[in-house]
Design a protein around this motif. Structure first.
Motif, PDB file in Angstrom:
ATOM      1  N   LYS A 399      36.863  44.148  54.927  1.00  0.00           N
ATOM      2  CA  LYS A 399      38.286  44.467  54.893  1.00  0.00           C
ATOM      3  C   LYS A 399      38.733  44.901  53.512  1.00  0.00           C
ATOM      4  O   LYS A 399      39.844  45.371  53.335  1.00  0.00           O
ATOM      5  CB  LYS A 399      39.105  43.233  55.256  1.00  0.00           C
ATOM      6  CG  LYS A 399      38.885  42.755  56.652  1.00  0.00           C
ATOM      7  CD  LYS A 399      39.809  41.585  56.891  1.00  0.00           C
ATOM      8  CE  LYS A 399      39.336  40.777  58.060  1.00  0.00           C
ATOM      9  NZ  LYS A 399      40.203  39.615  58.266  1.00  0.00           N
ATOM     10  N   HIS A 401      38.941  46.975  50.091  1.00  0.00           N
ATOM     11  CA  HIS A 401      38.807  48.347  49.610  1.00  0.00           C
ATOM     12  C   HIS A 401      38.761  49.341  50.778  1.00  0.00           C
ATOM     13  O   HIS A 401      39.762  49.917  51.122  1.00  0.00           O
ATOM     14  CB  HIS A 401      37.581  48.507  48.698  1.00  0.00           C
ATOM     15  CG  HIS A 401      37.511  49.861  48.062  1.00  0.00           C
ATOM     16  ND1 HIS A 401      38.408  50.264  47.118  1.00  0.00           N
ATOM     17  CD2 HIS A 401      36.660  50.902  48.235  1.00  0.00           C
ATOM     18  CE1 HIS A 401      38.114  51.494  46.729  1.00  0.00           C
ATOM     19  NE2 HIS A 401      37.057  51.901  47.402  1.00  0.00           N
ATOM     20  N   SER A 413      39.623  55.483  43.567  1.00  0.00           N
ATOM     21  CA  SER A 413      40.648  54.438  43.516  1.00  0.00           C
ATOM     22  C   SER A 413      41.962  55.080  43.078  1.00  0.00           C
ATOM     23  O   SER A 413      41.987  56.222  42.651  1.00  0.00           O
ATOM     24  CB  SER A 413      40.235  53.311  42.564  1.00  0.00           C
ATOM     25  OG  SER A 413      40.490  53.667  41.234  1.00  0.00           O
ATOM     26  N   MET A 414      43.058  54.341  43.245  1.00  0.00           N
ATOM     27  CA  MET A 414      44.374  54.859  42.876  1.00  0.00           C
ATOM     28  C   MET A 414      44.831  54.177  41.599  1.00  0.00           C
ATOM     29  O   MET A 414      44.908  52.957  41.557  1.00  0.00           O
ATOM     30  CB  MET A 414      45.381  54.556  43.986  1.00  0.00           C
ATOM     31  CG  MET A 414      45.036  55.158  45.336  1.00  0.00           C
ATOM     32  SD  MET A 414      45.121  56.965  45.365  1.00  0.00           S
ATOM     33  CE  MET A 414      46.834  57.206  45.872  1.00  0.00           C
TER      34      MET A 414
ATOM     35  N   PRO B 224      35.314  38.522  47.145  1.00  0.00           N
ATOM     36  CA  PRO B 224      35.965  39.421  46.184  1.00  0.00           C
ATOM     37  C   PRO B 224      37.063  38.699  45.400  1.00  0.00           C
ATOM     38  O   PRO B 224      37.713  37.787  45.920  1.00  0.00           O
ATOM     39  CB  PRO B 224      36.575  40.508  47.065  1.00  0.00           C
ATOM     40  CG  PRO B 224      35.820  40.446  48.350  1.00  0.00           C
ATOM     41  CD  PRO B 224      35.401  39.022  48.520  1.00  0.00           C
ATOM     42  N   ILE B 226      40.521  39.437  42.992  1.00  0.00           N
ATOM     43  CA  ILE B 226      41.482  40.360  42.385  1.00  0.00           C
ATOM     44  C   ILE B 226      41.772  39.787  41.011  1.00  0.00           C
ATOM     45  O   ILE B 226      42.472  38.790  40.881  1.00  0.00           O
ATOM     46  CB  ILE B 226      42.772  40.482  43.218  1.00  0.00           C
ATOM     47  CG1 ILE B 226      42.442  41.124  44.576  1.00  0.00           C
ATOM     48  CG2 ILE B 226      43.817  41.311  42.488  1.00  0.00           C
ATOM     49  CD1 ILE B 226      43.654  41.316  45.477  1.00  0.00           C
ATOM     50  N   LYS B 399      38.873  48.397  39.626  1.00  0.00           N
ATOM     51  CA  LYS B 399      39.150  49.658  40.311  1.00  0.00           C
ATOM     52  C   LYS B 399      39.024  49.520  41.810  1.00  0.00           C
ATOM     53  O   LYS B 399      39.390  50.406  42.559  1.00  0.00           O
ATOM     54  CB  LYS B 399      38.146  50.716  39.866  1.00  0.00           C
ATOM     55  CG  LYS B 399      38.232  51.071  38.428  1.00  0.00           C
ATOM     56  CD  LYS B 399      37.241  52.178  38.158  1.00  0.00           C
ATOM     57  CE  LYS B 399      36.967  52.270  36.681  1.00  0.00           C
ATOM     58  NZ  LYS B 399      35.965  53.315  36.423  1.00  0.00           N
ATOM     59  N   PHE B 400      38.441  48.414  42.245  1.00  0.00           N
ATOM     60  CA  PHE B 400      38.111  48.258  43.649  1.00  0.00           C
ATOM     61  C   PHE B 400      39.289  47.632  44.381  1.00  0.00           C
ATOM     62  O   PHE B 400      39.862  46.661  43.915  1.00  0.00           O
ATOM     63  CB  PHE B 400      36.869  47.372  43.740  1.00  0.00           C
ATOM     64  CG  PHE B 400      35.982  47.747  44.874  1.00  0.00           C
ATOM     65  CD1 PHE B 400      35.352  48.979  44.884  1.00  0.00           C
ATOM     66  CD2 PHE B 400      35.779  46.886  45.927  1.00  0.00           C
ATOM     67  CE1 PHE B 400      34.529  49.343  45.940  1.00  0.00           C
ATOM     68  CE2 PHE B 400      34.954  47.239  46.986  1.00  0.00           C
ATOM     69  CZ  PHE B 400      34.333  48.463  46.996  1.00  0.00           C
ATOM     70  N   HIS B 401      39.645  48.178  45.545  1.00  0.00           N
ATOM     71  CA  HIS B 401      40.716  47.678  46.395  1.00  0.00           C
ATOM     72  C   HIS B 401      42.070  47.904  45.728  1.00  0.00           C
ATOM     73  O   HIS B 401      42.729  48.879  46.006  1.00  0.00           O
ATOM     74  CB  HIS B 401      40.506  46.201  46.746  1.00  0.00           C
ATOM     75  CG  HIS B 401      41.499  45.684  47.736  1.00  0.00           C
ATOM     76  ND1 HIS B 401      41.522  46.116  49.031  1.00  0.00           N
ATOM     77  CD2 HIS B 401      42.508  44.794  47.608  1.00  0.00           C
ATOM     78  CE1 HIS B 401      42.511  45.507  49.673  1.00  0.00           C
ATOM     79  NE2 HIS B 401      43.125  44.708  48.834  1.00  0.00           N
ATOM     80  N   ARG B 403      44.498  48.153  42.150  1.00  0.00           N
ATOM     81  CA  ARG B 403      44.428  48.464  40.728  1.00  0.00           C
ATOM     82  C   ARG B 403      45.839  48.408  40.163  1.00  0.00           C
ATOM     83  O   ARG B 403      46.757  48.952  40.773  1.00  0.00           O
ATOM     84  CB  ARG B 403      43.842  49.878  40.579  1.00  0.00           C
ATOM     85  CG  ARG B 403      43.392  50.203  39.197  1.00  0.00           C
ATOM     86  CD  ARG B 403      42.651  51.525  39.159  1.00  0.00           C
ATOM     87  NE  ARG B 403      42.070  51.706  37.829  1.00  0.00           N
ATOM     88  CZ  ARG B 403      41.436  52.777  37.409  1.00  0.00           C
ATOM     89  NH1 ARG B 403      41.296  53.800  38.204  1.00  0.00           N
ATOM     90  NH2 ARG B 403      40.955  52.838  36.194  1.00  0.00           N
ATOM     91  N   SER B 413      44.928  45.195  54.386  1.00  0.00           N
ATOM     92  CA  SER B 413      43.947  46.277  54.442  1.00  0.00           C
ATOM     93  C   SER B 413      44.368  47.223  55.553  1.00  0.00           C
ATOM     94  O   SER B 413      45.255  46.925  56.353  1.00  0.00           O
ATOM     95  CB  SER B 413      42.538  45.729  54.685  1.00  0.00           C
ATOM     96  OG  SER B 413      42.349  45.425  56.046  1.00  0.00           O
TER      97      SER B 413
END
Lengths: 426, 426
Positions: A399, A401, A413-414, B224, B226, B399-401, B403, B413
């Motif tokens: 789920k 990214h 990525s943004m 993961p 953040i 950078k993942f998911h 940022r 998601s």
């Protein structure tokens, strides 16, 4: 190579990738597309030497007694050459995801805030046997402005090295860094262990291959992994349903092809539709030789079907991804039971409801916790090309990214952009 | 508790969270907002018993000789009570991110493909001292349709337990599962080790605290994270620039507040603008007591400034996040040198260019690899509220998911939805 040698070699590859990444990120769309078109031309022009290198891999595979289908997957035939070239041209034709700016909005303070799509940086790709993945991954890496480090299967090492040389030649010819795409030149398994544990050089790992390979990589990686585990996909036939549609879609989801991850593996049928629906689909499954692993209630309804292969389902069957002419079948009393079953036993890949009942369709879409949820369509549509992504680097069952089919955008990525006229914070 | 007890306890918490997650995900916007408004009312109504529990933490902190500013952060004053209540009301007023459907497009096959925003599932939040984070995290978890497991600092355990009881009371009062928000009731550090290593129960971890805590969690987590590490933010003053704007923005970025992560820590100045710009900003820094750590060239230009505190910069200074009245200063010969310096020494948090030159502004936006890149605005704007997210659960330097500033959307998601009329794949 010794473990120390491999460590030094991989650090060298990683350093070069990191250095190339900023130049790849800044590359113009024109130079990236040029590189891809030159690569297509090179693949066609160099087909003969490419096939000579490939012959070494094929000969070794046959010598080592690799199964015939595996040897076939390895072979670079003239058709595979043309497919690889066309793949590059197709990726060149896709819109460039890099630099896209969205949601630019003026804030009360006067600044304008939005987001810009940028490459992730460096990705590592780990894959097995088919050498054309070397070209697919290179093309997606170049177009998305990332640097990449590729680690193909040892059976394809000569083919992959030859292809990587063409990729690097194409990069050099347009002034892009040849280290933008690097192939790991050793087949030592220790190199994979290093590749997935160098967060200073690699931002994300994309494995493609069997479930055990992917599980091992996910467990040991210290960088994020875009991973695709299994596809235990469900079709749920609701109480209020168009029977012809239900038969046609269920048949397609199960039997159009048995091996893809988006093929249906489990069929849930509302008790109210079962008597009318099950014998019809059962007759089709029987005719196509599909084994039915049934709960007691569905077995009762299917027993009368001519030459049906019926087996009692065990608890384990509800978890199973058969990738074969086998399907598990269960009756349910309600939409709730269907959703609960799917969320419990499914693999969160792709699940479909077949129904005419709008509230049930909407609840299924919202509450089934899968990467793709469908109403009145075959699960076989879960695919980057069918979804219009134009290319697919993999499918994510995570789920975080990226979720579902991953195209060029999954490799980006943004970041936030702020445009001001001298605003300060008070 | 023994290690085995903690393992069993955390598995129990995880199981309850996973079970609550699907009910939280299916909750209506109205019931989520109701819960938040009831929580606001409960916090106001129960201010006295809340403060009595808080007094235990404050007394213990004083007894243990905690520094006065730390004790202050712990205190639930009437003002803090009101802030917590208002925070719930603000989150209730935000749009519900769950269920948003975007990019629905008809494909040539006839199916319509789009994406739907859904909760991540279960998040774990690990934080230090300030008890109001318990309310902030609960509110964001409830609104985003996730279940969450909260682990606050041991100094605030009585306050956090009292707040969590109110949150669970609010959840029950609207028919939502009270396990939608759970506070870890033991202060044993082993519980953190378990929380970050239960991928079967927890989908993402959000740590808030010092850099060493976050580094440790990132290193040890198997889910993961953040994460927000440091903010070594740069201001680059380009050759062609409005000097008044440059002075005002640079001053604001550095001195408006010294402790936030988005305050400027390093100033790069184009050689062509340095003689006119540096003495002016140097005079302001001198007046405000900001120490300047200079390269040789900037030192020459700043030496004449009255009562300036000038120190020779060491290599380490370019990496430093001071969070104090200190700034590193360096002249550069070009935009390229500025970008290279920022990408090499920066922390990829927030960086700004001050310029009138459009191509340089655009190159800076594209090529500086940071979560927020700005033109002619103060780095101090890098913040979820200033960006219009309405709430902020944290800031991501990954950078993942997610940022940059992470709001409700970072806790969701996107899954694919496919709407058909019986389409099958051929």
């Amino acid at each position: 190579m010794t473990a120390t040698d491999i460590q030094a070699y991989m650090a060298h590859v990683g350093t070069a990738a990191r250095a190339a990444a900023s130049r790849m990120a800044a590359a113009s769309t024109a130079s990236k597309n040029d590189t891809l078109l030159r690569l297509a031309a090179l693949i066609r022009a160099q087909a003969e030497p490419l096939q000579a290198e490939n012959a070494k891999d094929v000969a070794a595979a046959e010598r080592n007694g690799l199964a015939a289908p595996m040897v076939d997957r390895l072979r670079i035939t003239p058709k595979v050459v043309e497919q690889m070239a066309q793949n590059c041209e197709q990726v060149a034709a896709l819109p460039d995801p890099v630099g896209e700016m969205t949601h630019l909005r003026r804030r009360p303070t006067g600044i304008t805030v939005g987001q810009m799509r940028v490459p992730i940086g460096v990705f590592g790709m780990i894959y097995e046997s088919r050498p054309n993945v070397t070209v697919e991954a290179s093309a997606l890496g170049i177009k998305s402005g990332n640097a990449c480090v590729l680690r193909g299967g040892s059976e394809a090492i000569h083919s992959n090295l030859a292809l990587a040389r063409l990729v690097q030649q194409a990069l050099r010819s347009t002034g892009l860094p040849s280290e933008g795409v690097q192939l790991v030149e050793t087949t030592d398994r220790e190199a994979v262990g290093r590749l997935i544990a160098m967060p200073e050089y690699v931002d994300v790992i994309i494995p493609r291959g069997g479930k055990s390979l992917i599980e091992r990589i996910s467990r040991e990686a210290t960088v994020p992994v875009i991973k695709h585990l299994d596809g235990n996909c469900h079709v749920y036939v609701d109480e209020t349903v168009d029977l012809d549609l239900a038969v046609s879609v269920t048949d397609n989801a199960k039997t159009q092809k048995y091996s893809p991850c988006n093929a249906a593996e489990s069929l849930l049928v509302h008790r109210g539709a079962a008597a009318a629906f099950l014998p019809r689909i059962g007759a089709i499954f029987a005719a196509k030789g599909v084994e039915m692993r049934c709960d007691a209630a569905s077995k009762t309804l299917l027993q009368a079907v001519d030459s049906a292969k019926i087996v009692d389902a065990a608890e384990q069957d509800w978890y199973e991804e058969y990738l074969a002419p086998v399907i598990s079948i269960k009756l349910v009393d309600s939409l709730d039971e269907a959703i609960e079953h799917i969320n419990r036993y499914g693999s969160h890949h792709t699940d479909a409801i077949l129904t005419n009942h709008h509230p049930n369709a909407m609840r299924f879409l919202r509450e089934v916790d899968s990467a793709s949820v469908m109403v009145n369509a075959s699960t076989r549509f879960a695919d980057g090309f069918e979804y219009g992504l134009g290319a697919e680097i993999g499918i994510s069952t995570d789920k975080f990214h990226a979720r579902g089919p991953v195209g060029l955008e999954g490799l980006t990525s943004m970041k936030y952009v702020v445009l001001g006229q001298g605003e300060i914070r008070t």
